[in-house]
Design a protein around this motif. Structure first.
Motif, PDB file in Angstrom:
ATOM      1  N   SER A  37      50.876  39.775  42.827  1.00 36.98           N
ATOM      2  CA  SER A  37      51.499  39.273  44.060  1.00 36.98           C
ATOM      3  C   SER A  37      50.751  38.103  44.673  1.00 36.98           C
ATOM      4  O   SER A  37      50.999  37.736  45.817  1.00 36.98           O
ATOM      5  N   ALA A  38      49.813  37.521  43.913  1.00 36.19           N
ATOM      6  CA  ALA A  38      48.996  36.453  44.487  1.00 36.19           C
ATOM      7  C   ALA A  38      49.731  35.118  44.547  1.00 36.19           C
ATOM      8  O   ALA A  38      49.324  34.224  45.281  1.00 36.19           O
ATOM      9  N   GLY A  39      50.801  34.939  43.779  1.00 36.73           N
ATOM     10  CA  GLY A  39      51.558  33.694  43.804  1.00 36.73           C
ATOM     11  C   GLY A  39      51.150  32.714  42.729  1.00 36.73           C
ATOM     12  O   GLY A  39      51.277  31.495  42.910  1.00 36.73           O
ATOM     13  N   VAL A 176      43.360  32.804  41.831  1.00 37.06           N
ATOM     14  CA  VAL A 176      44.391  32.707  42.868  1.00 37.06           C
ATOM     15  C   VAL A 176      44.347  33.958  43.730  1.00 37.06           C
ATOM     16  O   VAL A 176      44.386  35.083  43.218  1.00 37.06           O
ATOM     17  N   THR A 177      44.271  33.765  45.057  1.00 37.81           N
ATOM     18  CA  THR A 177      44.163  34.882  45.999  1.00 37.81           C
ATOM     19  C   THR A 177      45.082  34.636  47.188  1.00 37.81           C
ATOM     20  O   THR A 177      45.189  33.505  47.679  1.00 37.81           O
ATOM     21  N   SER A 178      45.715  35.687  47.671  1.00 39.53           N
ATOM     22  CA  SER A 178      46.545  35.582  48.872  1.00 39.53           C
ATOM     23  C   SER A 178      45.640  35.444  50.087  1.00 39.53           C
ATOM     24  O   SER A 178      44.695  36.227  50.270  1.00 39.53           O
ATOM     25  N   GLY A 204      38.590  28.465  43.649  1.00 48.35           N
ATOM     26  CA  GLY A 204      39.495  29.391  44.313  1.00 48.35           C
ATOM     27  C   GLY A 204      40.730  28.696  44.861  1.00 48.35           C
ATOM     28  O   GLY A 204      40.650  27.565  45.349  1.00 48.35           O
ATOM     29  N   VAL A 205      41.880  29.364  44.779  1.00 41.73           N
ATOM     30  CA  VAL A 205      43.137  28.859  45.349  1.00 41.73           C
ATOM     31  C   VAL A 205      43.650  29.909  46.327  1.00 41.73           C
ATOM     32  O   VAL A 205      43.834  31.079  45.958  1.00 41.73           O
ATOM     33  N   LEU A 206      43.872  29.493  47.575  1.00 37.73           N
ATOM     34  CA  LEU A 206      44.348  30.397  48.618  1.00 37.73           C
ATOM     35  C   LEU A 206      45.828  30.137  48.850  1.00 37.73           C
ATOM     36  O   LEU A 206      46.223  29.040  49.264  1.00 37.73           O
ATOM     37  N   THR A 207      46.654  31.135  48.547  1.00 36.53           N
ATOM     38  CA  THR A 207      48.104  31.011  48.730  1.00 36.53           C
ATOM     39  C   THR A 207      48.526  31.749  50.000  1.00 36.53           C
ATOM     40  O   THR A 207      47.739  32.470  50.613  1.00 36.53           O
ATOM     41  N   LYS A 208      49.776  31.548  50.380  1.00 41.40           N
ATOM     42  CA  LYS A 208      50.374  32.239  51.526  1.00 41.40           C
ATOM     43  C   LYS A 208      49.591  32.008  52.819  1.00 41.40           C
ATOM     44  O   LYS A 208      49.485  32.896  53.673  1.00 41.40           O
TER      45      LYS A 208
END
Length: 683
Positions: A37-39, A176-178, A204-208
């Motif tokens: 569910s991290a996108g 990838v992390t929410s 790191g990639v921060l989604t949402k």
């Protein structure tokens, strides 16, 4: 030039994948990891600018997807965007819905429809003016609980697959992390930390970010103050589920993302470092820099790989054809080489001398001089013979007439018993040398030619073992005969043997010294310096000796019988008592018995030392002559007699399945490495 580097790496990946061999070169790549569910899929689609990835519930990405993005200048009047699959060569997919369908179909061809996963990657190349030249590997999302028909150990399978990709030191990890979850609980970061604990190659990639609670932000994370990563963090905004269902275009989503960061109070000052376009540029820069760093290592590995696989292919040899002349030459060469190697290993002249441990002839020498020699030299005749045994044998060997002097028969009985003790270690030494020869045989049978021809190896083993076993009987008999010869004739005239008279003199001297120890001279002072010192007065024992009755010995002999130590009982003069049923020595030794016993012990020790030296010298010579040297001289003849038979050539030279398969693998790998060498030479 920089984009050409990434294309070069893509070509290297395809060179190995096209012929279905494992890539032996650790190529620079970016691996995308994160929870379901991290996108991840939305991030990749935003980078590409197209909807092309499968979507749905559960695990959608069930095989690694190697996504190669190629930037090209737009040309009017032509299709500027298309995709190509490595498994469908020559076909361009201009409809990205068809690309999604092909990914789903290719996944099911390998994994089926039950939710299983496979580590075999799918290669997709997307060419577009909207993308930066980049290569990403989309890995299955981390999950905790199996759903539907998924395997029960699906979590472990996915983790193992991801670790296989991100453990390689040349892999950049895109975690990838929410943003609306606790960063400390990020599955992607936790897995990255296992292989990159210092965070040196993780970005790191921060989604949402747009879904975070009001009043919260990720400014501290972007500033690397929470969980530091050397490559930092990038915040992005993806399309929501409603946007995807309503077919919102990615161009519109990217515009909305830009507006969000520029107008947000927390991110407006950092907007240029946020968003998907910045992420793509950052990844492009990282990958190109990483490739430049790894390029010399890649070239070196390709060159060493070519040398390695060419050598292995040469050892495996070419496939055999039905040619009796060729087959006979192979058999003859193998026999000759085997016999030569066997001889050189024993002689210590082998080219492959080990520096780690003793082997071959050195181990045989160790058995002779350390194990056997020390065991023989350490044997003590008095471990098993006690004084009481010597005393008993002395009387038994005298028969009905007690001897007046030391009994030669008793000495011979005792020394023969000790010599026979040497038989067992001598036979064991033969067996040990046999084991060492078998050890050499097993080492020689590990050579590539015997792995190539397993039936020939089995025949070699059988023939050589039988040959060794035939040598064992005469060798064992010779060693036993040597010991028997020593026991058969006791050579008391041996120059190193102490004579009986000498032994009696030595023992008498010892006994006399015990009886009359030398007096201790006490120092005394003389009143007159000119006077000579006077001797000390005689002791009580000396005075008694001077006045002793010379007939007392006759009186003592009347009170001490010849068998006094065997049978002590008060007797009445003139009355005979029955002898006991068992006569065993008891009590202390008489003076005569003590002297005879000590003489026998001295003779035993002297002669047994001579026999031990002879045995330690002759037994190894016998083994070398009848077993080791005989096998060196006659092994080749034996192998030729048993194995050089034309009717069995075809059967003996039947290659193993491993050899056939491995030869094909080596040829494929050489083709791939040569192609890779050509590709890398253009850089």
């Amino acid at each position: 030039m920089d984009s050409h580097l990434i294309k070069t790496i893509n070509s290297l990946q395809e060179a190995f994948s096209a012929i279905n061999v494992n890539n032996p070169i650790d190529l620079p790549q970016i691996a995308v990891v994160g929870s379901q569910s991290a996108g991840k899929s939305s991030v990749l689609e935003n980078i590409v600018g197209q909807d092309f990835l499968p979507r749905g519930s559960g695990i959608v990405t069930r095989r690694p997807l190697v996504l190669q993005l190629i930037n090209r200048v737009a040309v009017e009047g032509t299709d500027n965007e298309w995709g190509e699959f490595l498994h469908v060569p020559g076909k361009k997919f201009t409809n990205f819905d068809e690309i999604r369908k092909e990914i789903e179909d290719e996944t099911e061809r390998t994994t089926g429809k039950k939710g299983g996963i496979s580590p075999d990657p799918i290669f997709l190349r997307v060419t577009s003016p909207k993308v930066l030249t980049l290569t990403l590997i989309d890995l299955p999302g981390l999950t905790k609980v199996p759903v539907g028909d998924q395997p029960k150990d699906i979590e472990k399978q996915i983790k193992d697959m991801i670790l296989k990709f991100i453990t390689k030191q040349n892999a950049i990890i895109l975690a990838v992390t929410s943003a609306n979850t606790d960063l400390a609980n990020s599955d992607g970061l936790m897995l990255a930390r296992q292989v990159d604990p210092e965070g040196l190659r993780t970005i790191g990639v921060l989604t949402k970010v747009d879904l975070m609670d009001q009043g919260t932000d990720v400014v501290d994370i972007l500033a690397n103050r929470v969980i530091p990563l050397r490559l930092g963090y990038v915040a992005v905004v993806n399309r929501g589920q409603k946007d995807i269902e309503s077919k919102k275009k990615i161009t519109s989503a990217l515009e909305a993302e830009k507006n969000f960061f520029e107008n947000h109070a927390s991110y407006s000052s950092k907007a240029q470092f946020c968003g998907t376009p910045y992420l793509a540029r950052r990844l492009n820069t990282l990958l190109m820099h990483h490739i430049k760093t790894c390029l010399p290592e890649i070239k070196a590995k390709i060159s060493s790989g070519l040398v390695k696989y060419n050598q292995e292919l040469q050892q495996l040899g070419d496939p055999l054809v039905e040619d009796n002349g060729l087959q006979s030459n192979i058999i003859l060469n193998v026999i000759t080489e085997f016999a030569n190697d066997y001889s050189t290993i024993i002689a210590g002249t082998s080219k492959d001398i080990s520096s780690d441990e003793l082997s071959g002839g050195a181990r045989i020498s160790f058995v002779f001089h350390e194990i056997f020699g020390n065991a023989i030299r350490g044997m003590d005749p008095f471990d098993q013979i006690k004084d009481v045994d010597i005393r008993t044998i002395l009387y038994n060997s005298s028969g009905s007439s007690p001897g007046l002097f030391v009994a030669t028969a008793a000495f011979e009985i005792l020394i023969k018993q000790q010599i026979k003790r040497l038989d067992d270690p001598s036979v064991k030494c033969v067996n040990m040398i046999y084991d060492e020869l078998v050890r050499i045989l097993n080492a020689l049978l590990q050579k590539p030619v015997f792995k190539r021809f397993p039936q020939l190896r089995d025949k070699f083993y059988s023939v050589v073992i039988k040959f060794f076993q035939r040598c064992m009987d005469p060798t064992t008999k010779l060693c036993q005969d040597l010991i028997a010869a020593e026991a058969c004739y006791i050579n008391t005239a041996h120059p190193e043997f102490i004579s009986g008279q000498r032994a009696m003199a030595v023992v008498a001297d010892r006994i006399q010294q015990k009886k009359n120890p030398p007096p201790i001279m006490d120092s005394f002072k003389s009143n007159d310096a000119g006077k000579r010192p006077t001797p000390p007065p005689p002791t009580l024992q000396q005075a008694a000796a001077l006045t002793k009755d010379h007939n007392q010995e006759l009186i003592d002999q009347q009170n001490q019988g010849f068998f006094g130590s065997f049978f002590k009982q008060k007797s009445t003069p003139g009355v005979l008592s029955q002898p006991p049923s068992v006569l065993k020595a008891s009590g202390n030794l008489s003076e005569r018995e003590q002297m005879e016993t000590e003489v026998i012990k001295l003779l035993l020790l002297s002669y047994f030392n001579i026999v031990k030296r002879t045995t330690a010298d002759l037994v190894p010579k016998a083994i070398m002559f009848n077993l080791v040297q005989h096998s060196k001289d006659n092994l080749q003849r034996e192998l030729l007699t048993e194995l050089y038979k034309k009717e069995s050539f075809e059967e003996d030279l039947k290659e193993s399945e491993f050899t056939i398969t491995r030869r094909q693998e080596c040829k494929k790998m050489i083709v791939a490495l040569k192609k890779a060498d050509e590709i890398i030479a253009t850089v």
